[in-house]
Design a protein around this motif. Structure first.
Motif, PDB file in Angstrom:
ATOM      1  N   TYR A  77       0.828  -1.208   0.000  1.00 14.00           N
ATOM      2  CA  TYR A  77       0.000   0.000   0.000  1.00 14.00           C
ATOM      3  C   TYR A  77       0.864   1.260   0.000  1.00 14.00           C
TER       4      TYR A  77
ATOM      5  N   SER B  65       4.788  -2.051  -5.975  1.00 18.24           N
ATOM      6  CA  SER B  65       3.578  -2.407  -5.237  1.00 18.24           C
ATOM      7  C   SER B  65       3.035  -3.759  -5.698  1.00 18.24           C
TER       8      SER B  65
ATOM      9  N   VAL C 244      -5.839  -2.592  -3.167  1.00 17.72           N
ATOM     10  CA  VAL C 244      -4.811  -1.562  -3.318  1.00 17.72           C
ATOM     11  C   VAL C 244      -4.710  -1.126  -4.782  1.00 17.72           C
TER      12      VAL C 244
END
Length: 462
Positions: free
Chosen positions: A158, A169, A190
Protein backbone atom coordinates in the motif's frame (compact mmCIF):
# COMPACT_ATOMS: atom_id res chain seq x y z
CA UNK A 1 10.91 11.86 16.75
CA UNK A 2 9.86 10.28 13.47
CA UNK A 3 10.50 6.88 12.00
CA UNK A 4 13.65 6.30 14.10
CA UNK A 5 11.74 7.11 17.28
CA UNK A 6 8.95 4.73 16.24
CA UNK A 7 11.45 1.92 15.61
CA UNK A 8 13.19 2.51 18.94
CA UNK A 9 9.95 2.64 20.93
CA UNK A 10 8.59 -0.54 19.37
CA UNK A 11 11.96 -2.27 19.86
CA UNK A 12 11.86 -1.33 23.54
CA UNK A 13 9.06 -3.83 24.15
CA UNK A 14 9.66 -6.32 21.33
CA UNK A 15 13.10 -7.35 22.59
CA UNK A 16 12.43 -7.89 26.33
CA UNK A 17 9.03 -9.53 25.84
CA UNK A 18 10.46 -11.83 23.16
CA UNK A 19 13.13 -12.94 25.63
CA UNK A 20 10.48 -13.52 28.30
CA UNK A 21 8.22 -15.53 25.97
CA UNK A 22 11.11 -17.70 24.75
CA UNK A 23 12.22 -18.37 28.32
CA UNK A 24 8.79 -19.44 29.59
CA UNK A 25 7.48 -21.05 26.38
CA UNK A 26 10.64 -22.40 24.69
CA UNK A 27 8.84 -25.09 22.67
CA UNK A 28 6.54 -24.49 19.67
CA UNK A 29 2.94 -23.86 20.69
CA UNK A 30 -0.38 -24.16 18.84
CA UNK A 31 0.12 -23.53 15.10
CA UNK A 32 3.85 -23.21 15.67
CA UNK A 33 4.04 -27.00 15.88
CA UNK A 34 3.44 -26.97 12.10
CA UNK A 35 5.21 -23.76 11.05
CA UNK A 36 8.49 -24.15 12.94
CA UNK A 37 9.31 -27.73 11.80
CA UNK A 38 8.44 -26.72 8.24
CA UNK A 39 10.77 -23.71 8.39
CA UNK A 40 13.49 -25.94 9.82
CA UNK A 41 13.10 -28.30 6.87
CA UNK A 42 13.71 -25.33 4.56
CA UNK A 43 16.77 -24.41 6.60
CA UNK A 44 18.11 -27.89 5.86
CA UNK A 45 17.48 -27.39 2.17
CA UNK A 46 14.54 -29.80 2.04
CA UNK A 47 12.33 -27.59 -0.12
CA UNK A 48 10.31 -30.55 -1.39
CA UNK A 49 9.18 -31.37 2.14
CA UNK A 50 5.72 -30.06 3.07
CA UNK A 51 3.43 -30.63 6.06
CA UNK A 52 -0.08 -31.27 4.67
CA UNK A 53 -1.61 -29.67 7.78
CA UNK A 54 -0.29 -26.23 6.78
CA UNK A 55 -2.90 -24.16 4.95
CA UNK A 56 -0.80 -21.12 3.97
CA UNK A 57 1.90 -20.74 1.27
CA UNK A 58 5.60 -20.80 2.24
CA UNK A 59 6.28 -17.06 2.01
CA UNK A 60 7.04 -16.75 5.74
CA UNK A 61 9.61 -19.53 5.54
CA UNK A 62 11.56 -17.81 2.78
CA UNK A 63 11.57 -14.58 4.78
CA UNK A 64 12.88 -16.64 7.68
CA UNK A 65 15.68 -18.02 5.52
CA UNK A 66 16.73 -14.47 4.64
CA UNK A 67 16.62 -13.50 8.32
CA UNK A 68 18.69 -16.51 9.39
CA UNK A 69 21.16 -15.91 6.55
CA UNK A 70 21.74 -12.36 7.81
CA UNK A 71 22.54 -13.69 11.28
CA UNK A 72 24.63 -16.69 10.26
CA UNK A 73 27.97 -14.96 9.46
CA UNK A 74 28.10 -13.26 12.85
CA UNK A 75 27.05 -16.40 14.74
CA UNK A 76 29.57 -18.49 12.79
CA UNK A 77 32.33 -15.96 13.52
CA UNK A 78 31.73 -16.12 17.28
CA UNK A 79 31.37 -19.91 16.93
CA UNK A 80 27.82 -19.89 18.15
CA UNK A 81 26.84 -22.31 15.36
CA UNK A 82 28.68 -24.33 12.77
CA UNK A 83 25.78 -25.24 10.48
CA UNK A 84 23.13 -23.01 8.92
CA UNK A 85 20.30 -25.31 10.07
CA UNK A 86 21.43 -25.04 13.69
CA UNK A 87 20.46 -21.38 13.70
CA UNK A 88 16.83 -22.14 12.84
CA UNK A 89 15.79 -22.55 16.45
CA UNK A 90 12.40 -21.59 17.84
CA UNK A 91 13.61 -18.25 19.33
CA UNK A 92 15.39 -17.25 16.10
CA UNK A 93 12.37 -18.07 13.95
CA UNK A 94 10.08 -16.17 16.31
CA UNK A 95 12.41 -13.18 16.09
CA UNK A 96 11.47 -12.87 12.41
CA UNK A 97 8.12 -11.46 13.47
CA UNK A 98 9.81 -9.18 15.99
CA UNK A 99 11.87 -7.61 13.21
CA UNK A 100 8.83 -7.40 10.94
CA UNK A 101 6.76 -5.75 13.69
CA UNK A 102 9.35 -2.99 13.99
CA UNK A 103 9.42 -2.58 10.20
CA UNK A 104 5.61 -2.56 10.14
CA UNK A 105 5.45 0.31 12.63
CA UNK A 106 7.82 2.37 10.46
CA UNK A 107 5.69 1.61 7.38
CA UNK A 108 2.60 2.78 9.28
CA UNK A 109 4.42 6.03 10.12
CA UNK A 110 5.27 6.55 6.44
CA UNK A 111 1.71 5.83 5.33
CA UNK A 112 0.12 8.20 7.81
CA UNK A 113 2.46 11.04 6.81
CA UNK A 114 1.50 10.48 3.16
CA UNK A 115 -2.23 10.28 3.85
CA UNK A 116 -2.12 13.34 6.11
CA UNK A 117 0.60 15.69 4.86
CA UNK A 118 -0.26 18.28 7.51
CA UNK A 119 0.10 15.94 10.48
CA UNK A 120 2.91 16.89 12.84
CA UNK A 121 5.75 14.48 13.57
CA UNK A 122 4.77 13.97 17.19
CA UNK A 123 1.20 12.92 16.39
CA UNK A 124 2.35 10.64 13.54
CA UNK A 125 4.80 8.96 15.94
CA UNK A 126 2.11 8.42 18.57
CA UNK A 127 -0.25 7.10 15.89
CA UNK A 128 2.28 4.53 14.65
CA UNK A 129 3.17 3.42 18.18
CA UNK A 130 -0.48 3.00 19.17
CA UNK A 131 -1.19 0.91 16.07
CA UNK A 132 1.84 -1.26 16.90
CA UNK A 133 0.13 -1.96 20.23
CA UNK A 134 -3.08 -3.21 18.58
CA UNK A 135 -3.65 -6.41 20.62
CA UNK A 136 -4.15 -8.89 17.76
CA UNK A 137 -1.00 -7.67 16.02
CA UNK A 138 1.02 -7.19 19.20
CA UNK A 139 0.41 -10.66 20.62
CA UNK A 140 1.46 -12.57 17.50
CA UNK A 141 4.64 -10.52 17.25
CA UNK A 142 6.12 -12.98 19.75
CA UNK A 143 5.03 -16.22 18.06
CA UNK A 144 5.88 -17.80 14.72
CA UNK A 145 2.59 -17.16 12.92
CA UNK A 146 1.99 -15.64 9.48
CA UNK A 147 -0.06 -12.67 10.70
CA UNK A 148 2.72 -10.11 11.24
CA UNK A 149 4.44 -10.94 7.95
CA UNK A 150 1.11 -10.80 6.13
CA UNK A 151 0.23 -7.39 7.56
CA UNK A 152 3.71 -5.96 6.93
CA UNK A 153 3.80 -6.96 3.26
CA UNK A 154 0.25 -5.71 2.62
CA UNK A 155 1.06 -2.33 4.17
CA UNK A 156 4.37 -2.18 2.27
CA UNK A 157 2.39 -2.81 -0.93
CA UNK A 158 0.00 0.00 0.00
CA UNK A 159 2.85 2.39 0.81
CA UNK A 160 4.47 1.72 -2.58
CA UNK A 161 1.12 2.40 -4.26
CA UNK A 162 0.73 5.70 -2.38
CA UNK A 163 4.21 6.67 -3.58
CA UNK A 164 3.08 5.77 -7.13
CA UNK A 165 5.65 2.98 -7.41
CA UNK A 166 3.14 0.66 -8.99
CA UNK A 167 5.46 -2.09 -10.20
CA UNK A 168 7.05 -2.38 -6.77
CA UNK A 169 3.58 -2.41 -5.24
CA UNK A 170 2.57 -5.27 -7.55
CA UNK A 171 5.64 -7.30 -6.57
CA UNK A 172 5.05 -6.72 -2.88
CA UNK A 173 1.41 -7.69 -3.38
CA UNK A 174 2.43 -10.92 -5.08
CA UNK A 175 4.67 -11.75 -2.13
CA UNK A 176 1.85 -10.91 0.29
CA UNK A 177 -0.24 -13.56 -1.50
CA UNK A 178 2.76 -15.89 -1.21
CA UNK A 179 2.44 -15.52 2.58
CA UNK A 180 -1.35 -15.81 2.81
CA UNK A 181 -3.75 -16.53 -0.04
CA UNK A 182 -6.49 -14.15 1.11
CA UNK A 183 -4.10 -11.24 0.57
CA UNK A 184 -5.04 -11.41 -3.09
CA UNK A 185 -8.15 -9.49 -2.05
CA UNK A 186 -6.03 -6.73 -0.52
CA UNK A 187 -3.81 -6.74 -3.59
CA UNK A 188 -6.86 -6.03 -5.75
CA UNK A 189 -8.11 -3.45 -3.24
CA UNK A 190 -4.81 -1.56 -3.32
CA UNK A 191 -4.81 -1.73 -7.12
CA UNK A 192 -8.31 -0.21 -7.10
CA UNK A 193 -7.22 2.59 -4.77
CA UNK A 194 -4.29 3.31 -7.09
CA UNK A 195 -6.63 3.58 -10.07
CA UNK A 196 -8.96 5.85 -8.05
CA UNK A 197 -6.10 8.17 -7.06
CA UNK A 198 -4.81 8.36 -10.64
CA UNK A 199 -8.31 9.08 -11.96
CA UNK A 200 -8.89 11.83 -9.39
CA UNK A 201 -5.47 13.34 -10.14
CA UNK A 202 -6.22 13.34 -13.86
CA UNK A 203 -9.60 14.98 -13.25
CA UNK A 204 -8.01 17.71 -11.14
CA UNK A 205 -5.38 18.35 -13.81
CA UNK A 206 -8.08 18.51 -16.49
CA UNK A 207 -9.89 21.15 -14.44
CA UNK A 208 -6.63 23.12 -14.13
CA UNK A 209 -6.11 22.93 -17.90
CA UNK A 210 -9.67 24.15 -18.51
CA UNK A 211 -9.08 27.04 -16.11
CA UNK A 212 -5.83 27.92 -17.87
CA UNK A 213 -7.54 27.86 -21.25
CA UNK A 214 -10.33 30.04 -19.93
CA UNK A 215 -7.81 32.50 -18.50
CA UNK A 216 -5.86 32.49 -21.76
CA UNK A 217 -8.95 33.22 -23.81
CA UNK A 218 -9.86 36.11 -21.55
CA UNK A 219 -6.40 37.67 -21.86
CA UNK A 220 -6.14 36.98 -25.59
CA UNK A 221 -3.35 34.41 -25.23
CA UNK A 222 -3.67 30.75 -26.15
CA UNK A 223 -2.37 28.17 -23.70
CA UNK A 224 -0.62 25.20 -25.36
CA UNK A 225 -1.75 21.99 -23.76
CA UNK A 226 -0.04 19.38 -25.89
CA UNK A 227 2.50 18.68 -23.13
CA UNK A 228 -0.22 18.23 -20.58
CA UNK A 229 -2.09 15.82 -22.83
CA UNK A 230 1.01 13.76 -23.40
CA UNK A 231 1.73 13.69 -19.69
CA UNK A 232 -1.81 12.66 -18.92
CA UNK A 233 -1.63 9.86 -21.49
CA UNK A 234 1.59 8.64 -19.93
CA UNK A 235 -0.08 8.58 -16.53
CA UNK A 236 -2.98 6.64 -18.01
CA UNK A 237 -0.62 4.05 -19.40
CA UNK A 238 1.32 3.55 -16.18
CA UNK A 239 -1.47 2.03 -14.11
CA UNK A 240 -2.37 -0.32 -16.95
CA UNK A 241 1.16 -1.71 -17.08
CA UNK A 242 1.20 -1.98 -13.29
CA UNK A 243 -2.14 -3.78 -13.29
CA UNK A 244 -0.90 -6.15 -16.01
CA UNK A 245 2.20 -6.82 -13.92
CA UNK A 246 -0.04 -7.33 -10.90
CA UNK A 247 -2.17 -9.87 -12.81
CA UNK A 248 0.82 -11.89 -13.96
CA UNK A 249 2.30 -11.81 -10.46
CA UNK A 250 -0.98 -13.00 -8.96
CA UNK A 251 -1.35 -15.80 -11.49
CA UNK A 252 2.12 -17.23 -10.90
CA UNK A 253 1.89 -16.80 -7.13
CA UNK A 254 -1.53 -18.43 -6.88
CA UNK A 255 -0.44 -21.33 -9.05
CA UNK A 256 2.50 -21.97 -6.73
CA UNK A 257 0.75 -21.29 -3.42
CA UNK A 258 -2.28 -23.45 -4.25
CA UNK A 259 -0.03 -26.47 -4.64
CA UNK A 260 1.55 -25.74 -1.24
CA UNK A 261 -1.50 -24.88 0.83
CA UNK A 262 -4.04 -27.66 0.54
CA UNK A 263 -3.67 -28.93 4.10
CA UNK A 264 -6.63 -29.40 6.46
CA UNK A 265 -9.10 -28.39 3.75
CA UNK A 266 -12.04 -29.86 5.61
CA UNK A 267 -11.42 -27.53 8.56
CA UNK A 268 -11.09 -24.42 6.38
CA UNK A 269 -13.75 -25.08 3.75
CA UNK A 270 -15.26 -21.94 2.27
CA UNK A 271 -18.65 -21.20 3.83
CA UNK A 272 -21.09 -18.26 3.56
CA UNK A 273 -20.42 -16.77 6.98
CA UNK A 274 -21.99 -13.30 6.70
CA UNK A 275 -22.12 -12.95 10.47
CA UNK A 276 -18.35 -12.41 10.33
CA UNK A 277 -19.03 -8.90 9.03
CA UNK A 278 -21.17 -8.22 12.08
CA UNK A 279 -18.49 -9.45 14.47
CA UNK A 280 -15.80 -7.46 12.67
CA UNK A 281 -17.74 -4.21 12.93
CA UNK A 282 -18.24 -4.53 16.67
CA UNK A 283 -14.71 -5.76 17.45
CA UNK A 284 -13.14 -2.98 15.37
CA UNK A 285 -15.41 -0.31 16.85
CA UNK A 286 -14.61 -1.48 20.37
CA UNK A 287 -10.90 -1.33 19.50
CA UNK A 288 -11.52 2.35 18.65
CA UNK A 289 -14.10 2.92 21.38
CA UNK A 290 -13.27 6.62 22.02
CA UNK A 291 -14.17 7.33 18.38
CA UNK A 292 -17.23 5.16 17.91
CA UNK A 293 -18.92 5.03 21.30
CA UNK A 294 -18.73 8.66 22.33
CA UNK A 295 -21.84 10.76 22.88
CA UNK A 296 -20.72 13.12 20.14
CA UNK A 297 -20.49 10.31 17.59
CA UNK A 298 -23.91 8.93 18.54
CA UNK A 299 -25.52 12.36 18.26
CA UNK A 300 -23.90 13.03 14.87
CA UNK A 301 -25.11 9.70 13.52
CA UNK A 302 -28.63 10.31 14.81
CA UNK A 303 -28.85 13.76 13.23
CA UNK A 304 -27.34 12.61 9.94
CA UNK A 305 -30.12 10.02 9.57
CA UNK A 306 -32.79 12.35 10.92
CA UNK A 307 -31.96 15.01 8.34
CA UNK A 308 -32.17 12.45 5.54
CA UNK A 309 -35.51 10.98 6.61
CA UNK A 310 -37.23 8.97 5.26
CA UNK A 311 -34.12 7.73 3.39
CA UNK A 312 -32.16 7.46 6.63
CA UNK A 313 -34.96 5.44 8.20
CA UNK A 314 -34.98 3.07 5.19
CA UNK A 315 -31.22 2.62 5.45
CA UNK A 316 -31.55 1.53 9.06
CA UNK A 317 -34.37 -0.91 8.22
CA UNK A 318 -32.37 -2.47 5.38
CA UNK A 319 -29.21 -2.71 7.51
CA UNK A 320 -31.06 -4.22 10.47
CA UNK A 321 -32.81 -6.74 8.20
CA UNK A 322 -29.48 -7.76 6.67
CA UNK A 323 -27.97 -8.04 10.17
CA UNK A 324 -30.80 -10.24 11.47
CA UNK A 325 -30.58 -12.49 8.41
CA UNK A 326 -26.80 -12.77 8.81
CA UNK A 327 -26.90 -13.92 12.42
CA UNK A 328 -29.96 -16.12 11.92
CA UNK A 329 -29.08 -17.97 8.72
CA UNK A 330 -25.38 -17.35 8.14
CA UNK A 331 -23.79 -17.72 11.57
CA UNK A 332 -21.46 -20.71 11.76
CA UNK A 333 -20.42 -22.49 14.96
CA UNK A 334 -17.19 -24.14 13.79
CA UNK A 335 -16.11 -27.34 15.53
CA UNK A 336 -12.84 -25.68 16.60
CA UNK A 337 -14.76 -22.76 18.10
CA UNK A 338 -16.92 -25.09 20.18
CA UNK A 339 -14.15 -27.43 21.34
CA UNK A 340 -10.96 -25.41 21.82
CA UNK A 341 -11.06 -23.61 25.16
CA UNK A 342 -7.61 -22.09 24.64
CA UNK A 343 -9.08 -19.30 22.51
CA UNK A 344 -10.90 -16.28 23.89
CA UNK A 345 -13.51 -16.64 21.14
CA UNK A 346 -14.56 -19.93 22.79
CA UNK A 347 -15.66 -18.01 25.89
CA UNK A 348 -17.15 -15.08 23.99
CA UNK A 349 -19.27 -17.47 21.96
CA UNK A 350 -20.50 -19.44 24.96
CA UNK A 351 -20.79 -16.68 27.56
CA UNK A 352 -22.03 -13.84 25.34
CA UNK A 353 -23.43 -14.79 21.94
CA UNK A 354 -24.94 -18.10 23.11
CA UNK A 355 -25.78 -17.01 26.66
CA UNK A 356 -29.44 -16.85 25.62
CA UNK A 357 -31.24 -17.71 22.41
CA UNK A 358 -32.16 -14.05 21.93
CA UNK A 359 -28.72 -12.57 22.62
CA UNK A 360 -27.37 -12.90 19.08
CA UNK A 361 -30.39 -10.94 17.81
CA UNK A 362 -30.14 -8.29 20.52
CA UNK A 363 -26.58 -7.58 19.39
CA UNK A 364 -27.64 -6.78 15.81
CA UNK A 365 -28.45 -3.08 16.43
CA UNK A 366 -24.99 -2.73 17.96
CA UNK A 367 -23.41 -4.35 14.88
CA UNK A 368 -25.34 -2.03 12.57
CA UNK A 369 -24.48 1.05 14.62
CA UNK A 370 -20.81 0.02 14.45
CA UNK A 371 -20.88 -0.21 10.65
CA UNK A 372 -22.59 3.17 10.26
CA UNK A 373 -20.07 4.67 12.66
CA UNK A 374 -17.21 3.13 10.66
CA UNK A 375 -18.60 4.60 7.43
CA UNK A 376 -18.82 8.00 9.07
CA UNK A 377 -15.22 8.14 10.30
CA UNK A 378 -13.69 6.91 7.04
CA UNK A 379 -12.34 10.07 5.41
CA UNK A 380 -12.43 8.75 1.85
CA UNK A 381 -14.70 9.00 -1.22
CA UNK A 382 -17.77 6.79 -1.22
CA UNK A 383 -16.34 4.54 -3.93
CA UNK A 384 -13.28 3.92 -1.73
CA UNK A 385 -15.51 3.06 1.23
CA UNK A 386 -17.49 0.65 -0.96
CA UNK A 387 -14.29 -1.01 -2.19
CA UNK A 388 -13.10 -1.33 1.42
CA UNK A 389 -16.37 -2.92 2.52
CA UNK A 390 -16.35 -5.38 -0.38
CA UNK A 391 -12.70 -6.31 0.26
CA UNK A 392 -13.42 -6.89 3.94
CA UNK A 393 -16.43 -9.02 3.04
CA UNK A 394 -14.44 -11.02 0.48
CA UNK A 395 -11.84 -11.88 3.13
CA UNK A 396 -14.13 -12.58 6.09
CA UNK A 397 -17.36 -14.05 4.72
CA UNK A 398 -15.78 -17.25 3.30
CA UNK A 399 -13.98 -17.97 6.63
CA UNK A 400 -16.00 -20.45 8.71
CA UNK A 401 -13.91 -19.99 11.87
CA UNK A 402 -14.19 -16.88 14.03
CA UNK A 403 -10.59 -15.72 14.44
CA UNK A 404 -10.10 -12.13 15.51
CA UNK A 405 -6.64 -12.10 13.96
CA UNK A 406 -8.32 -12.30 10.55
CA UNK A 407 -9.63 -8.79 11.28
CA UNK A 408 -6.17 -7.22 11.60
CA UNK A 409 -5.60 -6.03 8.02
CA UNK A 410 -9.06 -4.48 7.49
CA UNK A 411 -8.75 -2.89 10.93
CA UNK A 412 -5.44 -1.28 10.00
CA UNK A 413 -6.95 0.21 6.83
CA UNK A 414 -9.85 1.49 8.93
CA UNK A 415 -7.55 3.09 11.50
CA UNK A 416 -5.26 4.64 8.88
CA UNK A 417 -8.19 6.33 7.14
CA UNK A 418 -10.20 7.42 10.19
CA UNK A 419 -10.34 11.21 10.09
CA UNK A 420 -11.37 12.03 13.67
CA UNK A 421 -8.42 10.60 15.60
CA UNK A 422 -7.07 13.28 17.95
CA UNK A 423 -4.22 13.02 20.47
CA UNK A 424 -6.56 12.47 23.41
CA UNK A 425 -8.36 9.63 21.63
CA UNK A 426 -5.05 8.08 20.58
CA UNK A 427 -3.80 8.10 24.17
CA UNK A 428 -7.03 6.52 25.44
CA UNK A 429 -6.89 3.88 22.71
CA UNK A 430 -3.23 3.19 23.49
CA UNK A 431 -3.95 2.79 27.21
CA UNK A 432 -6.72 0.32 26.38
CA UNK A 433 -4.36 -1.66 24.17
CA UNK A 434 -1.65 -1.77 26.85
CA UNK A 435 -4.11 -3.06 29.47
CA UNK A 436 -5.40 -5.71 27.04
CA UNK A 437 -1.87 -6.76 26.07
CA UNK A 438 -0.73 -7.06 29.68
CA UNK A 439 -3.76 -9.22 30.49
CA UNK A 440 -3.47 -11.53 27.47
CA UNK A 441 0.30 -11.99 27.84
CA UNK A 442 -0.06 -12.64 31.59
CA UNK A 443 -2.71 -15.28 30.92
CA UNK A 444 -0.58 -16.83 28.18
CA UNK A 445 2.62 -17.03 30.21
CA UNK A 446 1.51 -17.47 33.80
CA UNK A 447 -1.88 -19.19 33.71
CA UNK A 448 -1.30 -22.47 31.86
CA UNK A 449 -3.66 -25.40 32.34
CA UNK A 450 -3.81 -29.09 31.44
CA UNK A 451 -6.06 -31.23 29.32
CA UNK A 452 -6.84 -34.71 30.56
CA UNK A 453 -6.76 -36.14 27.03
CA UNK A 454 -3.53 -34.48 25.87
CA UNK A 455 -0.09 -34.17 27.51
CA UNK A 456 1.68 -30.85 27.96
CA UNK A 457 0.63 -27.40 29.14
CA UNK A 458 -2.14 -25.52 27.38
CA UNK A 459 -2.20 -21.72 27.24
CA UNK A 460 -4.76 -19.02 26.54
CA UNK A 461 -4.36 -17.35 23.18
CA UNK A 462 -6.36 -15.08 20.88
Amino acid sequence: MGRIAVALIVSSWVIPISILVNRIVPEPYMDEIFHIPQAQQYCKGNFASWDPMITTPPGLYYLSLAHVASLFPGMFFIRGVSLFSELCSTPILRSVNGVLAILCSVIVYEIITLLRPNIDERKATIFAVVLALYPLHWFFTFLYYTDVASLTTVLAMYLACLKKKYHLSALLGAYAVFIRQTNIVWMLFVACTGVMDITLTHQRESVKVDNLNTTGNKTGHSVPNNHIIVGSNMRRRKPNSAVDNSKSSMTSTLTYSTSHSSGAKEAHAVSPHFAQLMYFSLVSSLALAPLHFSLDQAVHLFWSFWKKRPLGFCQWIVALTAGFLSVHSYSIAHAYLLADNRHYTFYLWRKVIQSHQSTKYLLVPLYVYSWFSIFRVLARPKIWVLAYFLATAAVLVPAPLIEFRYYTIPFYFLMLHSHTVDIQSLVLIGVGYVVTNVFTMFMFLFRPFNWSHEPGKQRFIW
